[in-house]
Write a protein that holds these residues in place. Structure first.
Motif, mmCIF file in Angstrom:
data_model
loop_
_atom_site.group_PDB
_atom_site.id
_atom_site.type_symbol
_atom_site.label_atom_id
_atom_site.label_comp_id
_atom_site.label_asym_id
_atom_site.label_seq_id
_atom_site.Cartn_x
_atom_site.Cartn_y
_atom_site.Cartn_z
ATOM 1 N N ALA A 152 0.831 -1.205 0.000
ATOM 2 C CA ALA A 152 0.000 0.000 0.000
ATOM 3 C C ALA A 152 0.861 1.249 0.000
ATOM 4 N N THR A 188 1.322 4.581 -8.070
ATOM 5 C CA THR A 188 0.732 3.237 -8.037
ATOM 6 C C THR A 188 1.668 2.202 -8.653
ATOM 7 N N ARG A 230 -3.021 -1.118 -2.982
ATOM 8 C CA ARG A 230 -3.923 0.045 -3.005
ATOM 9 C C ARG A 230 -3.176 1.295 -2.556
ATOM 10 N N LEU A 243 -3.966 5.160 -0.902
ATOM 11 C CA LEU A 243 -4.902 6.069 -0.253
ATOM 12 C C LEU A 243 -4.312 7.464 -0.304
ATOM 13 N N ALA A 284 -6.972 1.821 -8.369
ATOM 14 C CA ALA A 284 -6.224 1.457 -7.167
ATOM 15 C C ALA A 284 -6.194 2.559 -6.122
ATOM 16 N N THR A 313 -7.893 5.409 -3.520
ATOM 17 C CA THR A 313 -9.019 5.834 -2.688
ATOM 18 C C THR A 313 -8.700 7.193 -2.088
#
Length: 326
Positions: free
Chosen positions: A224, A239, A247, A249, A260, A262
């Motif tokens: 992440a 990413t 993922r 964020l 991918a 958020t």
């Protein structure tokens, strides 16, 4: 009362400290004698007009969303607080609060007095939590806890935190480090600071290709990324450090859409009791007290200019009432 006044959209150099009437609390609100207020990048975005379509401002405008102080008046129908209580929390301009649908309105924290909506964005300050720390916690703490909640991080995962030396990083890195392997960006003196927060590896993002360096160290990709600094297409580029199914964020405004990625906003992901949780984490030693640089209210325009133009570690806090912070 003295307050920082923004006459119209523009840079901090156009802001002045002036006398304004003391705001009166409306229904469901509190009037607070502000002891300290912290600065956030959102203050600059709003006053520069960058987000004026989403958050139109009425001028003259008093900025500031995060504060600690003493309740001096109670508005009609307000429950849960009493005059004389020490409080801390978050409030937003009415247009922002209405736009995102949150019950958190303030008249502007960078003033000797401000009104705040009573509710989940405001809490009583524990006596052992310093005024400066309490003022530094709300926005960064809400966002940091929201990242942890939305990220669903698992023990042993490897997570890269981009922008770790900043205010949100001071919350995210220690909480992640309790269960994950944390890589973090940092340069110069920030390296030791970020390691002190709990990062296992620190990468100089200015002196090296960040994506290439992460891939070199972790050829299979990492689990992440928590982005606290990059904007635009640079977020999407990050990413490439992820393993398949990883993922990212991101807390920065205007993060592009990507499968991918958020986007996390502390104001919309708030859970009841968040402010109390943040205070407890500091008092229990789970979170270190955030690094802070303080300025008097008379110097607030320069403090915002520093935030806009310089790399800052932790939080910038404006001391409105020096006597209350001793």
């Amino acid at each position: 009362m003295k307050a920082l006044v923004v006459p119209g959209y523009g840079p901090p150099g156009t802001f002045t400290v002036e006398d304004l009437p003391i705001p009166e609390p409306g229904p469901g609100q509190l009037q607070v004698r502000v002891a300290a207020a912290s600065l956030n990048p959102a203050d600059l975005l709003m006053t520069a007009g960058t987000v004026r379509e989403m958050v139109p401002l009425d001028f003259p405008f008093v900025p500031g969303t995060d504060a600690a102080g003493t309740v001096t008046k109670i508005g009609p129908g307000t429950r849960g607080f009493e005059v004389g209580e020490e409080v801390f929390g978050f409030g937003a301009p009415p247009s922002f609060a209405a736009g995102v649908g949150i019950p958190a309105v303030t008249s502007g924290a960078l003033a000797e007095y401000a009104t705040f909506q009573a509710g989940p964005f405001l809490a009583k300050r524990p006596p052992k939590l310093s005024v400066v720390t309490a003022a530094a916690l709300p926005s960064t703490g809400m966002t940091g806890l929201a990242v942890l909640e939305r990220g669903r991080f698992q023990p042993g995962e490897t997570v890269l935190v981009i922008g770790a030396p900043g205010g949100i990083g001071s919350v995210v890195v220690p909480l992640l480090a309790a269960q994950c392997v944390v890589l973090a960006t940092g340069t110069g003196p920030d390296r030791d600071y970020v390691r002190g927060l709990g990062a296992t590896e620190v990468i100089d993002h200015r002196g090296t290709d960040l994506i290439g360096e992460v891939r070199r160290r972790h050829p299979g990709g990492i689990d992440a990324v928590v982005n606290l600094a990059l904007t635009g297409e640079a977020v999407i580029a990050a990413t490439r450090t992820l393993r398949p199914g990883g993922r990212l964020l991101s807390t920065t405004p205007g993060t592009p859409a990507h499968p991918a990625v958020t986007t996390v906003m502390g104001t919309t992901d708030l859970r009841p009791g968040t402010m109390d949780t943040l205070a407890a984490h500091v008092l229990d030693g789970i979170l270190p007290e955030p690094a802070t640089t303080t300025h008097p209210l008379s110097d607030a325009p320069r403090a915002l200019a520093d935030l806009a133009q310089q790399h800052t570690r932790g939080k910038l806090v404006v001391i409105v009432d020096p006597a209350a912070t001793r």
